[in-house]
Write an enzyme that holds these catalytic residues in place. Structure first.
Site, PDB file in Angstrom:
ATOM      1  N   TYR A 223       0.840  -1.208   0.000  1.00  0.00           N
ATOM      2  CA  TYR A 223       0.000   0.000   0.000  1.00  0.00           C
ATOM      3  C   TYR A 223       0.869   1.250   0.000  1.00  0.00           C
ATOM      4  O   TYR A 223       1.782   1.381   0.808  1.00  0.00           O
ATOM      5  CB  TYR A 223      -0.918  -0.022   1.226  1.00  0.00           C
ATOM      6  N   HIS A 278      -5.968   2.280  -0.179  1.00  0.00           N
ATOM      7  CA  HIS A 278      -5.891   2.189   1.275  1.00  0.00           C
ATOM      8  C   HIS A 278      -5.993   3.544   1.950  1.00  0.00           C
ATOM      9  O   HIS A 278      -5.302   3.806   2.973  1.00  0.00           O
ATOM     10  CB  HIS A 278      -4.579   1.487   1.652  1.00  0.00           C
TER      11      HIS A 278
HETATM   12  C1  GCO Z   1      -7.403  -5.505   1.966  1.00  0.00           C
HETATM   13  C2  GCO Z   1      -7.059  -4.752   3.187  1.00  0.00           C
HETATM   14  C3  GCO Z   1      -6.124  -5.440   4.100  1.00  0.00           C
HETATM   15  C4  GCO Z   1      -5.934  -4.648   5.376  1.00  0.00           C
HETATM   16  C5  GCO Z   1      -5.661  -5.584   6.535  1.00  0.00           C
HETATM   17  C6  GCO Z   1      -5.586  -4.839   7.850  1.00  0.00           C
HETATM   18  O1  GCO Z   1      -7.929  -4.880   1.045  1.00  0.00           O
HETATM   19  O2  GCO Z   1      -7.251  -6.705   1.947  1.00  0.00           O
HETATM   20  O3  GCO Z   1      -6.826  -3.444   2.896  1.00  0.00           O
HETATM   21  O4  GCO Z   1      -4.917  -5.732   3.533  1.00  0.00           O
HETATM   22  O5  GCO Z   1      -4.908  -3.730   5.266  1.00  0.00           O
HETATM   23  O6  GCO Z   1      -6.671  -6.508   6.597  1.00  0.00           O
HETATM   24  O7  GCO Z   1      -5.275  -5.690   8.877  1.00  0.00           O
HETATM   25 MG    MG Z   2      -8.316  -2.871   1.437  1.00  0.00          MG
END
Ligand code: GCO
Ligand code: MG
Length: 469
Positions: A223, A278
């Site tokens: 991210y 994100h």
């Molecule tokens: C996604 C999410 C996750 C979160 C994570 C936090 O789209 O799968 O953004 O990667 O960041 O679940 O603990």
């Molecule tokens: Mg996500």
């Protein structure tokens, strides 16, 4: 060897005992490796449930459906076989061997959720009728007066999913059948392709296409592409903690269109490409970035804004045509109402356990149908295999299914959770066993206790300003 009893015949015959008790024996034949699956053992001789009605004695009018079975115990089970803390609730019942499992996974604050479950749920639940799923949900939801929020909703989700699991076992059918049956043969899902460079990401996308996936999420260096950022000034100034992360939003917003361009050039126009921003970019930068992505026809751009900036969604929506997915950070199931009615986004991304389980998730999904907002349940590695099974059952049933996030659990995790949904050619499958069709090997789970690794969520700009992670 027990001859399979025809369900209706059995129920008519007994009218008393729970189908699971009667049919448990038959499931033994139906489901592979039953040991410890919460299915009940064949009833003992003289057990009231098996006694045929005596001639002349007025028989109690058999209650429509199944005899009351009550909750005997509720406990939390924490395990972290792949590092991420997973929390599962186990509900045991007054019917010997009949129990249910539910996902309560809030990986960053696992200890707190376990305390909420073990400290408050037994008193609240023991003795209640397992069939009253809606009443138990509503009652526990307000039982703390102050409600919603990630900890209590996750605890409630574990209980709720476990009760749906039990009801499926008592009715001797998979949960998706209880929800109204299949609307599709299997659950289309997306895989995750990452890499340090766009070329590396494109190569990984191609690997998933070759495995049969039609949808792939692309990220370059996770991210916010943190590897694109140079040394931040706050570190030299001794501000923040050395372990804090640094993001260069400008470099990131420049990089994403290049990433899409490279992947489209290498992998072609057919693969559906998803991306998760994100919530790390300023709204105006997000508008500009999305406009530059339109030509690459993204399937969705996820979390373009933070939940705190939802009031800016209409502006973003009006400025670009890219589809949006939103909501993994929403805790209150009611949060979705206005945004769906406004059609701010095209896919709802609930983390099913964060909003309280299957019961509210079904309601959010049905609401979405009226506004043509489709599902995209949150499904990374910090949703337990039980949670993946639960949302896969919902995915099979709801008409407005969009796509399901998938994760590849390793063999150890699958051994701890027999019945983990299978992924083949980009489709996710639940098994046809009653309930959620998944179990837990508690002894093995205990060998991988949870840890207090809450993950790295402190992210700063060059001058040290915190960024919503
Ligand atoms: C996604 C999410 C996750 C979160 C994570 C936090 O789209 O799968 O953004 O990667 O960041 O679940 O603990
Ligand atoms: Mg996500």
């Amino acid at each position: 060897m027990n001859t399979p009893l025809h369900r209706r015949q059995a129920l008519k015959m007994l009218g008393l005992g729970s189908a699971a008790t009667v049919l448990g024996t038959n499931l033994a034949a139906a489901m592979p490796s039953q040991k410890g699956t919460g299915q009940t053992t064949p009833p003992q001789q003289g057990h009231p449930q098996t006694m045929p009605p005596q001639k002349g004695n007025p028989q109690p009018t058999p209650q429509a459906g199944l005899p009351p079975v009550t909750i005997r115990s509720v406990k939390a089970i924490g395990t972290a076989p792949q590092g991420a803390n997973l929390i599962v609730v186990k509900v045991e019942t007054s019917e010997p061997g009949l129990y249910g499992l539910g996902c309560a996974t809030f990986t960053q604050r696992a200890e707190v959720v376990i305390t909420a479950i073990n400290s408050y749920m037994p008193d609240f639940c023991v003795g209640r009728n397992v069939d009253d799923i809606e009443d138990i949900w509503q009652a526990f939801f307000v039982s703390s007066y102050w409600r919603n929020g990630p900890v209590l909703n996750n605890a409630l989700s574990g209980l709720n999913q476990a009760l749906w699991d039990i009801k499926g076992k008592r009715a001797n059918m998979p949960v998706y059948q209880l929800l109204g049956g299949r609307a599709r043969f299997a659950v289309d899902c997306y895989a995750h392709a990452d890499g340090k460079t766009p070329e590396e990401v494109a190569a990984n996308v191609q690997k998933f296409i070759d495995q049969g996936f039609r949808h792939v999420r692309i990220q370059q260096g996770g991210y916010g592409s943190l590897q694109l950022a140079k040394q931040p000034d706050w570190r030299d100034a001794g501000f923040g903690k050395p372990t804090d992360d640094f993001m260069d939003a400008h470099a990131y917003v420049q990089a994403v269109p290049k990433l899409f361009k490279t992947v489209r050039t290498v992998c072609g126009p057919d693969v559906e490409l998803l991306h998760d921003t994100h919530e790390r970019v300023q709204p105006q930068d997000m508008i500009n970035m999305c406009r530059r992505l339109e030509e690459f026809d993204p399937y969705w751009i996820e979390d373009p804004l933070s939940p705190e900036n939802m009031h800016l969604f209409p502006q973003l929506r009006a400025a670009t045509t890219v589809p949006f997915a939103m909501g993994e950070l929403f805790n209150n199931p009611n949060e979705f109402v206005d945004y769906m009615a406004r059609r701010d986004f095209d896919y709802f991304r609930c983390h099913v356990s964060q909003i309280g389980g299957i019961t509210p998730a079904i309601k959010v999904a049905h609401l979405g149908e009226f506004f043509n907002v489709r599902s995209g349940w949150h499904g990374p590695g910090d949703v337990s295999p039980v949670g993946h099974a639960a949302q896969c059952h919902i995915d099979l049933n709801i008409w407005n299914f969009g796509i399901q996030e998938s994760v590849f659990f390793n063999d150890l995790t699958k051994e701890i959770f027999p019945g983990t949904p299978e992924i083949k050619k980009g489709y996710m499958y639940v098994n046809e066993a009653p309930g959620l069709g998944i179990d837990i090997n508690e002894k093995l789970a205990a060998k991988y206790p949870i840890n207090n690794n809450a993950g790295k969520w402190t992210l700063r700009k060059r001058d040290g300003t915190i960024i919503r992670p």
